[in-house]
Design a protein around this motif. Structure first.
Motif, PDB file in Angstrom:
ATOM      1  N   GLU A 204       0.826  -1.209   0.000  1.00  0.00           N
ATOM      2  CA  GLU A 204       0.000   0.000   0.000  1.00  0.00           C
ATOM      3  C   GLU A 204       0.861   1.261   0.000  1.00  0.00           C
ATOM      4  OE1 GLU A 204      -3.867   2.030   2.185  1.00  0.00           O
ATOM      5  OE2 GLU A 204      -2.802   0.421   3.206  1.00  0.00           O
ATOM      6  N   ASN A 205       2.008   1.247   0.724  1.00  0.00           N
ATOM      7  CA  ASN A 205       2.811   2.467   0.841  1.00  0.00           C
ATOM      8  C   ASN A 205       4.329   2.266   0.864  1.00  0.00           C
ATOM      9  OD1 ASN A 205       0.946   4.795   1.112  1.00  0.00           O
ATOM     10  ND2 ASN A 205       0.101   3.513   2.747  1.00  0.00           N
TER      11      ASN A 205
ATOM     12  N   LYS B 211       6.821   3.196  -2.118  1.00  0.00           N
ATOM     13  CA  LYS B 211       6.733   4.487  -2.793  1.00  0.00           C
ATOM     14  C   LYS B 211       8.008   5.278  -2.505  1.00  0.00           C
ATOM     15  CE  LYS B 211       1.678   4.450  -2.481  1.00  0.00           C
ATOM     16  NZ  LYS B 211       0.483   4.901  -1.713  1.00  0.00           N
TER      17      LYS B 211
ATOM     18  N   TRP C 182       5.810   8.543  -9.349  1.00  0.00           N
ATOM     19  CA  TRP C 182       4.488   9.115  -9.009  1.00  0.00           C
ATOM     20  C   TRP C 182       4.712  10.479  -8.365  1.00  0.00           C
ATOM     21  CZ3 TRP C 182       0.968   7.605  -4.326  1.00  0.00           C
ATOM     22  CH2 TRP C 182      -0.324   8.117  -4.527  1.00  0.00           C
TER      23      TRP C 182
ATOM     24  N   THR D 265       2.948  11.941  -6.136  1.00  0.00           N
ATOM     25  CA  THR D 265       2.545  12.002  -4.726  1.00  0.00           C
ATOM     26  C   THR D 265       3.431  11.080  -3.904  1.00  0.00           C
ATOM     27  OG1 THR D 265       0.254  12.452  -5.384  1.00  0.00           O
ATOM     28  CG2 THR D 265       0.574  11.590  -3.176  1.00  0.00           C
ATOM     29  N   GLN D 266       3.564  11.347  -2.587  1.00  0.00           N
ATOM     30  CA  GLN D 266       4.475  10.563  -1.745  1.00  0.00           C
ATOM     31  C   GLN D 266       5.845  10.490  -2.413  1.00  0.00           C
ATOM     32  OE1 GLN D 266       1.519   7.279  -1.108  1.00  0.00           O
ATOM     33  NE2 GLN D 266       2.392   7.268   0.956  1.00  0.00           N
TER      34      GLN D 266
ATOM     35  N   ASN E 262       2.543   6.188 -12.374  1.00  0.00           N
ATOM     36  CA  ASN E 262       1.203   6.215 -11.787  1.00  0.00           C
ATOM     37  C   ASN E 262       0.585   7.616 -11.947  1.00  0.00           C
ATOM     38  OD1 ASN E 262      -0.872   4.915 -10.225  1.00  0.00           O
ATOM     39  ND2 ASN E 262      -0.215   6.122  -8.454  1.00  0.00           N
ATOM     40  N   GLU E 263      -0.658   7.645 -12.485  1.00  0.00           N
ATOM     41  CA  GLU E 263      -1.482   8.864 -12.496  1.00  0.00           C
ATOM     42  C   GLU E 263      -0.827  10.042 -13.216  1.00  0.00           C
ATOM     43  OE1 GLU E 263      -3.387   7.404  -8.208  1.00  0.00           O
ATOM     44  OE2 GLU E 263      -2.675   9.481  -8.404  1.00  0.00           O
TER      45      GLU E 263
ATOM     46  N   GLN F  28      -7.289   1.504 -11.687  1.00  0.00           N
ATOM     47  CA  GLN F  28      -7.322   1.435 -10.219  1.00  0.00           C
ATOM     48  C   GLN F  28      -8.678   0.941  -9.702  1.00  0.00           C
ATOM     49  OE1 GLN F  28      -5.932   5.082  -8.437  1.00  0.00           O
ATOM     50  NE2 GLN F  28      -3.934   4.984  -9.449  1.00  0.00           N
TER      51      GLN F  28
ATOM     52  N   HIS G 230     -11.241   2.858  -8.048  1.00  0.00           N
ATOM     53  CA  HIS G 230     -11.804   3.472  -6.844  1.00  0.00           C
ATOM     54  C   HIS G 230     -13.183   3.986  -7.236  1.00  0.00           C
ATOM     55  CE1 HIS G 230      -8.076   3.114  -4.639  1.00  0.00           C
ATOM     56  NE2 HIS G 230      -7.410   3.670  -5.634  1.00  0.00           N
TER      57      HIS G 230
ATOM     58  N   GLU H 197      -6.724  -1.379  -7.795  1.00  0.00           N
ATOM     59  CA  GLU H 197      -6.941  -0.744  -6.485  1.00  0.00           C
ATOM     60  C   GLU H 197      -8.435  -0.651  -6.178  1.00  0.00           C
ATOM     61  OE1 GLU H 197      -3.100   2.245  -7.288  1.00  0.00           O
ATOM     62  OE2 GLU H 197      -4.804   2.973  -6.108  1.00  0.00           O
TER      63      GLU H 197
ATOM     64  N   TRP I 204      -8.018  -2.597  -2.859  1.00  0.00           N
ATOM     65  CA  TRP I 204      -7.086  -1.687  -2.197  1.00  0.00           C
ATOM     66  C   TRP I 204      -7.221  -1.778  -0.678  1.00  0.00           C
ATOM     67  CZ3 TRP I 204      -2.826  -0.632  -4.159  1.00  0.00           C
ATOM     68  CH2 TRP I 204      -1.988   0.358  -3.649  1.00  0.00           C
TER      69      TRP I 204
ATOM     70  N   TRP J 287      -8.004   3.553   3.066  1.00  0.00           N
ATOM     71  CA  TRP J 287      -7.673   4.991   2.997  1.00  0.00           C
ATOM     72  C   TRP J 287      -8.939   5.835   2.932  1.00  0.00           C
ATOM     73  CZ3 TRP J 287      -8.421   8.099  -1.605  1.00  0.00           C
ATOM     74  CH2 TRP J 287      -9.103   7.403  -2.621  1.00  0.00           C
TER      75      TRP J 287
HETATM   76  O1  G3I Z   1      -5.140   7.481  -2.605  1.00  0.00           O
HETATM   77  C1  G3I Z   1      -5.517   6.140  -2.814  1.00  0.00           C
HETATM   78  C2  G3I Z   1      -4.586   5.453  -3.797  1.00  0.00           C
HETATM   79  C3  G3I Z   1      -4.704   6.120  -5.172  1.00  0.00           C
HETATM   80  N1  G3I Z   1      -3.827   5.460  -6.124  1.00  0.00           N
HETATM   81  C4  G3I Z   1      -2.440   5.262  -5.740  1.00  0.00           C
HETATM   82  C5  G3I Z   1      -2.315   4.657  -4.360  1.00  0.00           C
HETATM   83  O2  G3I Z   1      -0.990   4.567  -3.967  1.00  0.00           O
HETATM   84  C6  G3I Z   1      -3.119   5.473  -3.350  1.00  0.00           C
HETATM   85  O3  G3I Z   1      -2.961   4.849  -2.064  1.00  0.00           O
HETATM   86  C7  G3I Z   1      -3.031   5.688  -0.921  1.00  0.00           C
HETATM   87  O4  G3I Z   1      -2.037   6.691  -1.014  1.00  0.00           O
HETATM   88  C8  G3I Z   1      -2.111   7.610   0.099  1.00  0.00           C
HETATM   89  C9  G3I Z   1      -1.160   8.758  -0.150  1.00  0.00           C
HETATM   90  O5  G3I Z   1      -1.458   9.365  -1.307  1.00  0.00           O
HETATM   91  C10 G3I Z   1      -1.757   6.845   1.383  1.00  0.00           C
HETATM   92  O6  G3I Z   1      -1.887   7.729   2.516  1.00  0.00           O
HETATM   93  C11 G3I Z   1      -0.649   7.997   3.116  1.00  0.00           C
HETATM   94  O7  G3I Z   1      -0.235   6.886   3.876  1.00  0.00           O
HETATM   95  C12 G3I Z   1       1.049   7.119   4.512  1.00  0.00           C
HETATM   96  C13 G3I Z   1       1.499   5.850   5.169  1.00  0.00           C
HETATM   97  O8  G3I Z   1       0.546   5.407   6.069  1.00  0.00           O
HETATM   98  C14 G3I Z   1       0.909   8.277   5.524  1.00  0.00           C
HETATM   99  O9  G3I Z   1       2.246   8.579   6.005  1.00  0.00           O
HETATM  100  C15 G3I Z   1       2.389   8.376   7.365  1.00  0.00           C
HETATM  101  O10 G3I Z   1       1.769   9.482   7.989  1.00  0.00           O
HETATM  102  C16 G3I Z   1       1.908   9.361   9.430  1.00  0.00           C
HETATM  103  C17 G3I Z   1       1.168  10.495  10.090  1.00  0.00           C
HETATM  104  O11 G3I Z   1       0.582  11.337   9.217  1.00  0.00           O
HETATM  105  C18 G3I Z   1       3.417   9.446   9.792  1.00  0.00           C
HETATM  106  O12 G3I Z   1       3.556   9.300  11.200  1.00  0.00           O
HETATM  107  C19 G3I Z   1       4.142   8.293   9.112  1.00  0.00           C
HETATM  108  O13 G3I Z   1       5.553   8.378   9.342  1.00  0.00           O
HETATM  109  C20 G3I Z   1       3.917   8.379   7.606  1.00  0.00           C
HETATM  110  O14 G3I Z   1       4.450   7.231   7.002  1.00  0.00           O
HETATM  111  C21 G3I Z   1       0.424   9.515   4.798  1.00  0.00           C
HETATM  112  O15 G3I Z   1       0.160  10.528   5.781  1.00  0.00           O
HETATM  113  C22 G3I Z   1      -0.892   9.199   4.065  1.00  0.00           C
HETATM  114  O16 G3I Z   1      -1.271  10.293   3.248  1.00  0.00           O
HETATM  115  C23 G3I Z   1      -2.789   5.725   1.570  1.00  0.00           C
HETATM  116  O17 G3I Z   1      -2.438   4.943   2.722  1.00  0.00           O
HETATM  117  C24 G3I Z   1      -2.814   4.821   0.327  1.00  0.00           C
HETATM  118  O18 G3I Z   1      -3.885   3.898   0.423  1.00  0.00           O
END
Ligand code: G3I
Length: 348
Positions: free
Chosen positions: A43-44, A47, A84, A86-87, A132-133, A207, A209, A238, A304, A312
């Motif tokens: 999931e993360n 990235k 990507w 994001t992230q 991605n995206e 994906q 969603h 996803e 997902w 998420w």
């Molecule tokens: O958005 C849904 C899909 C869309 N397509 C691409 C796919 O990769 C994406 O997945 C989602 O992508 C999201 C980011 O864009 C992920 O969300 C991130 O997930 C990360 C890991 O859990 C989070 O990071 C953690 O955040 C915590 C507190 O905020 C920190 O303490 C952690 O250190 C940090 O790792 C981010 O804030 C959070 O924004 C979701 O879990 C994940 O399901």
């Protein structure tokens, strides 16, 4: 009587896995994943922000644990995602003064990142979401830093670097809202351009969603068939089906902070009313019927997340909501949809 067994001759049935499940800390989750799914994706933890936090520092701990988890369960592993917007770690595309780096520097950084990550899991990861995206709903290129600095060329470059790093790995383009005509056309053009240039691409990831009233199943089907016509495989990468309203991003801060609005945006905090659960099951079943109808072109369907509390969707775009978008409930018990999918698969 598991999804994995029932669908083994149809397509891979997968799930996104979080670090608690891959590490075994979430035993119940790890057990359902082992038992029910034939494919997994991180999931993360793969990235760039998580796996390559600083230019000269990689963090492979969670990714190594995730891949080992999949191998122990004899599951097909997908890498998500190499390029990507994001992230994405800040250092990747901008220098210390916040200015965009030069095209030469970005190419080098993309190549280093992709080569290092793909080579580490060479022969252990079946395929990668390379990019991605990259497109907007209307089919225009998304104006990401990659696009600003390298233009459209960043996508072919990413696929070339990934192929050089592991020539046997499958390579995918992945995006959301793929039933929209604009994005559909842009992705088809991308695949044709890559193929014309002899650049390897094996599949398109839709994906998935989705919501209770979007997209139309017929439009989703149209995209699946149009993508298959380009000669690549099609994957649902996803999948989740939300039952709670999508907050209107243009609503004022005062209203969105109001108790009434929050209540309206989180209508089922405790449990899902039976009639809503029934409608959700019927809609999710319609999607699986579509996938089974086209099992000749669909090679993988990945959810997902495993259970509702993993999703998420509970924290996007508003934190602290209660959604019910996945196949298992908050106690990791299979919802009625699981049995329905197994029965549908037996019929097809
Ligand atoms: O958005 C849904 C899909 C869309 N397509 C691409 C796919 O990769 C994406 O997945 C989602 O992508 C999201 C980011 O864009 C992920 O969300 C991130 O997930 C990360 C890991 O859990 C989070 O990071 C953690 O955040 C915590 C507190 O905020 C920190 O303490 C952690 O250190 C940090 O790792 C981010 O804030 C959070 O924004 C979701 O879990 C994940 O399901």
């Amino acid at each position: 009587n598991t999804l994995k067994e029932a669908l083994k001759d149809k397509f891979l049935i997968g799930t996104a896995v979080n670090t608690l499940q891959a590490s075994g800390k979430d035993k119940a989750g790890a057990e359902v994943i082992r038992e029910q799914f034939s494919a997994i994706v991180a999931e993360n933890c793969m990235k760039s922000q998580e796996i390559h936090p600083e230019e000269n520092r990689y963090n492979f701990t969670q990714a190594d644990e995730f891949v080992a988890f999949g191998e122990k369960n004899d599951q097909t592993i997908t890498g998500h995602t190499l390029i990507w917007h994001t992230q994405l770690s800040r250092w990747f595309c901008v220098d210390k003064d916040g200015k965009n780096v030069s095209p030469e520097i970005l190419k080098k950084r993309m190549k280093d990142h992709i080569t290092t990550v793909v080579k580490r899991y060479k022969g252990r990861i079946k395929g990668w979401d390379v990019v991605n995206e990259a497109f907007e709903d209307d089919g225009e290129y998304r104006k990401t830093k990659f696009y600003e600095i390298l233009g459209e060329e960043y996508i072919p470059l990413a696929f070339q670097y990934a192929h050089e790093a592991d020539p046997n790995a499958e390579l995918y383009y992945n995006d959301y809202s793929m039933a929209l005509p604009g994005r559909r056309a842009a992705v088809i053009k991308l695949v044709k351009d890559l193929k014309k240039r002899g650049i390897r691409i094996d599949a398109i990831g839709m994906q998935g969603h989705v919501g209770m009233d979007y997209p139309k199943i017929s439009e989703f089907e149209k995209s699946m068939l149009a993508f298959a016509e380009t000669g690549v495989k099609v994957m649902i990468t996803e999948l989740d089906l939300t039952v709670i309203p999508s907050p209107n991003p243009n609503i004022g801060a005062e209203v969105s902070a109001s108790f009434e609005y929050k209540k309206e945006m989180n209508p089922y905090p405790k449990e899902l009313p039976a009639e809503v659960a029934k409608a959700w099951t019927a809609r999710m079943n319609d999607f699986f019927r579509l996938f089974l109808k086209h099992q000749d072109i669909i090679t993988r369907v990945t959810l997902w997340g495993v259970a509702d509390h993993n999703s998420w969707r509970n924290d996007w775009p508003m934190n602290g909501r209660t959604d019910y978008p996945l196949l298992f409930d908050r106690n990791y018990r299979p919802k009625p949809i699981v049995d329905l999918i197994i029965k549908e698969a037996a019929r097809k």
